[in-house]
Enzyme design. Structure first.
Site, short mmCIF file in Angstrom:
data_model
loop_
_atom_site.label_atom_id
_atom_site.label_comp_id
_atom_site.label_asym_id
_atom_site.label_seq_id
_atom_site.Cartn_x
_atom_site.Cartn_y
_atom_site.Cartn_z
N ASP A 80 0.81 -1.21 0.00
CA ASP A 80 0.00 0.00 0.00
C ASP A 80 0.85 1.26 0.00
O ASP A 80 0.46 2.28 -0.58
CB ASP A 80 -0.93 0.00 1.22
N CYS A 121 1.33 -7.76 5.41
CA CYS A 121 0.80 -6.55 4.79
C CYS A 121 -0.72 -6.56 4.65
O CYS A 121 -1.39 -7.57 4.85
CB CYS A 121 1.49 -6.25 3.47
N ASP A 122 -1.22 -5.40 4.28
CA ASP A 122 -2.58 -4.99 4.57
C ASP A 122 -3.69 -5.92 4.08
O ASP A 122 -4.59 -6.26 4.83
CB ASP A 122 -2.83 -3.60 3.98
N LYS A 123 -3.69 -6.27 2.81
CA LYS A 123 -4.81 -7.02 2.25
C LYS A 123 -4.51 -8.51 2.19
O LYS A 123 -5.42 -9.31 1.96
CB LYS A 123 -5.16 -6.52 0.85
N CYS A 193 5.26 -2.57 8.08
CA CYS A 193 5.67 -1.28 8.66
C CYS A 193 5.49 -1.26 10.17
O CYS A 193 4.52 -1.80 10.71
CB CYS A 193 4.90 -0.15 7.99
N GLU A 444 -6.88 4.55 -0.26
CA GLU A 444 -6.53 5.12 1.04
C GLU A 444 -6.06 6.57 0.88
O GLU A 444 -5.44 6.93 -0.11
CB GLU A 444 -5.42 4.30 1.70
N SER A 470 -5.34 4.87 5.62
CA SER A 470 -4.29 3.96 6.03
C SER A 470 -4.28 3.83 7.54
O SER A 470 -4.68 4.75 8.26
CB SER A 470 -2.94 4.49 5.53
#
Length: 559
Positions: A80, A121-123, A193, A444, A470
């Site tokens: 992202d 990570c995000d998704k 992150c 985002e 985010s």
């Protein structure tokens, strides 16, 4: 449980199938061993994924040592941070559905008995859990783990620090040389992150749901203890197959409520609302958006990590991790310890041995950061089906706010206004037509939220959108407004200068315009023209609203 792999292993008619397995190195003596898919999201585009092959190797050792046959395959992933603020952000949420579909296809096509899921990570984390829920297959997760924080002039920093530094640069309070120095040191290792952004938020939730072993969410990516964790995860997947513990056993109403409780206690990303709703849909378990307000009323905010605090994931790990937070919550009966976990024991048995090692990182119940949880869902005539805000990231003076609307319909125009100093203190920025269909993919808004914070406007300006934020965003950032603008939701009717009232403690957001005037505007409103191709065209045709997780359902789409 009955072996799914019998469909490719057993009987004379499966000789051709077994022949192909021989080509993979599966021997005659391996008959009867469960086939465990190793779903690896390794790639060389995402810092959180660059090391996952090492974890996959260890997970395969664990599977084989426990008597299973590990068979690895890969799925995609989107960073992202790299996709932010350009057309790439349209593809981020879309990737969640593609990941879930990919895992489903590989499991069904090849008769796999169970899964080791290796996301980061995000998704990727929610996409893999959605697949496991959809398939109701035994599945255990070992994530890639969080990145270590960086050091900038004696201050600990992360990716969010760099985004906010851009705003300071344009304001003139940071030099170009300082910005370059910061970008060189903010992301010093592999891993997701370092703050409690969406990726790490979802890993914490996954651990509470029972899919991940203790420590999975917080052991830093570079630590060798994550290798041993991967081996134990591989063995746990084999045991789950043999004992018949499938994914939906971890996705009961009680388990999902525990997930919302840890979300509240940690102050997780607003994206967790979207992903938990989607996971519940796949598990065919009811989870209404109201539960986030209900749980937040009783669960205090105990942990304050970046972007709202100075601590990072490595500090939460040092302080005892997710299990220690659960043990704190259990002191007030705020979690249900009877739910199962991937280790075959209850969650309560799992956190019973945890210990809080730093009461500044994990505060006691009588000294929370806030008496209520981190997220809030707002309702009102601007968001009849809800809007989501990270209440714990809002400055006290912005918890209630009223101001004139400044309406934007693309991120580039908003960024130009911020960079030119044309966003007035006291206003409410409205970014619309960026929802699941309108974005498409709910892009985002980290770049504008960070720019506003960096320009010192987070104490006077709110941002309201039908898109997303985010996990690194902070401030009065209100997203997921539903219905979205492209579907004719009230956000489409807002005009420059309209007063918008925000009452986060009261869970309200209102457009101070009469119903008569809104009716006139609704009659005159025309849907903006959109033209999509490829995967975005298919996504827009079937995606649902944010209030139900932006999952793929049915419909004619928008063109």
């Amino acid at each position: 449980m009955e072996s799914t792999s019998n469909s490719i292993f057993a009987g004379p008619t499966r000789a051709p199938h077994r022949s192909l397995l021989r080509a993979l190195g599966v021997g005659r003596e391996d008959a009867g061993r469960p086939l465990i898919g190793i779903a690896n999201s390794f790639n060389e585009l995402i810092p959180g994924h660059m090391h996952l092959n090492t974890l996959a190797q260890q997970a395969k050792y664990g599977v084989y040592q426990a008597g299973g046959i590990p068979l690895e395959f890969n799925v995609i992933g989107v960073c992202d941070g790299i996709a932010m603020n350009h057309e790439g952000m349209h593809y981020s949420l879309v990737s969640r559905e593609v990941i879930a579909d990919s895992v489903e296809i590989m499991v069904k096509a090849h008769g796999l008995d169970g899964l080791v899921l290796i996301p980061n990570c995000d998704k990727v984390v929610p996409g893999m859990i959605m697949a496991a829920a959809r398939l109701d297959i035994p599945a255990v997760v070992v994530s890639g783990g969080p990145m270590l924080a960086g050091d900038f002039q004696g201050k600990r920093v992360d990716l969010g620090s760099v985004f906010e530094a851009v705003g300071r640069y344009y304001k003139g309070t940071m030099s170009a040389d300082e910005l370059t120095e910061l970008e060189e040191c903010a992301c010093p290792t592999c891993g997701s992150c370092a703050g409690l952004f969406t990726a790490n938020s979802m890993s914490c939730i996954t651990e509470v749901l029972g899919f991940g072993l203790p420590g999975d969410a917080t052991i830093p990516a570079p630590y060798s203890s994550r290798l041993a964790l991967a081996r134990r995860t591989g063995a746990a997947a084999v045991a789950a197959v043999r004992e018949g513990r499938t994914a939906r056993s971890f996705l009961t109403p009680a388990s999902l409520r525990n997930a919302v409780a840890i979300d509240a206690a940690l102050g997780c990303s607003t994206n967790t609302v979207l992903h938990l709703l989607a996971i519940a849909v796949e598990a065919e378990t009811e989870l209404g958006i109201d539960i986030f307000n209900e749980v937040a009323e009783s669960v205090p905010h105990l942990v304050k990590l970046a972007p709202t605090g100075s601590y990072h994931m490595e500090d939460l790990h040092r302080a005892g991790g997710v299990m220690a937070v659960l043990k704190r919550l259990a002191e007030a009966d705020l979690v249900d310890g009877s739910v199962p976990t991937a280790l075959g024991i209850t969650l309560g048995e799992q956190f019973a041995t945890a210990e809080v090692r730093d009461s500044d990182v994990i505060r006691p119940l009588d000294r929370p950061h806030r008496l209520t949880g981190g997220l809030a869902v707002l309702f009102g005539n601007l968001a009849p089906r809800g809007a989501v805000v990270k209440e714990s990231a809002v400055l006290p003076q912005m918890l209630t706010h009223q101001g004139p609307a400044r309406v934007f319909e693309d991120e580039g125009s908003l960024m130009s206004a911020i960079e030119a100093g044309k966003i007035e203190p006291g206003c409410v920025v409205v970014m619309r037509y960026v929802g699941p269909k309108g974005g498409p993919g709910m892009p985002e808004m980290l770049t504008p939220t960070s720019a506003l914070a960096g320009a010192g406007l987070d104490d006077s300006v709110a941002l309201v959108t039908d898109g997303r934020f985010s996990g690194a965003s902070r401030g009065a950032s209100i997203g997921h407004v539903a219905p979205e603008g492209l579907e004719g939701g009230p956000i489409a009717l807002v005009q420059d200068g309209d007063l918008i009232s925000i009452d986060i403690p009261g869970r309200k957001i209102s457009l101070e315009v009469s119903e008569e005037e809104l009716g006139r505007r609704r009659t005159a409103w025309q849907r903006p023209a959109r033209k999509y191709s490829g995967v975005l065209r298919r996504y827009v045709a079937f995606v649902s609203g944010a209030e139900v997780g932006a999952v793929l359902g049915g419909g004619n789409g928008v063109s």
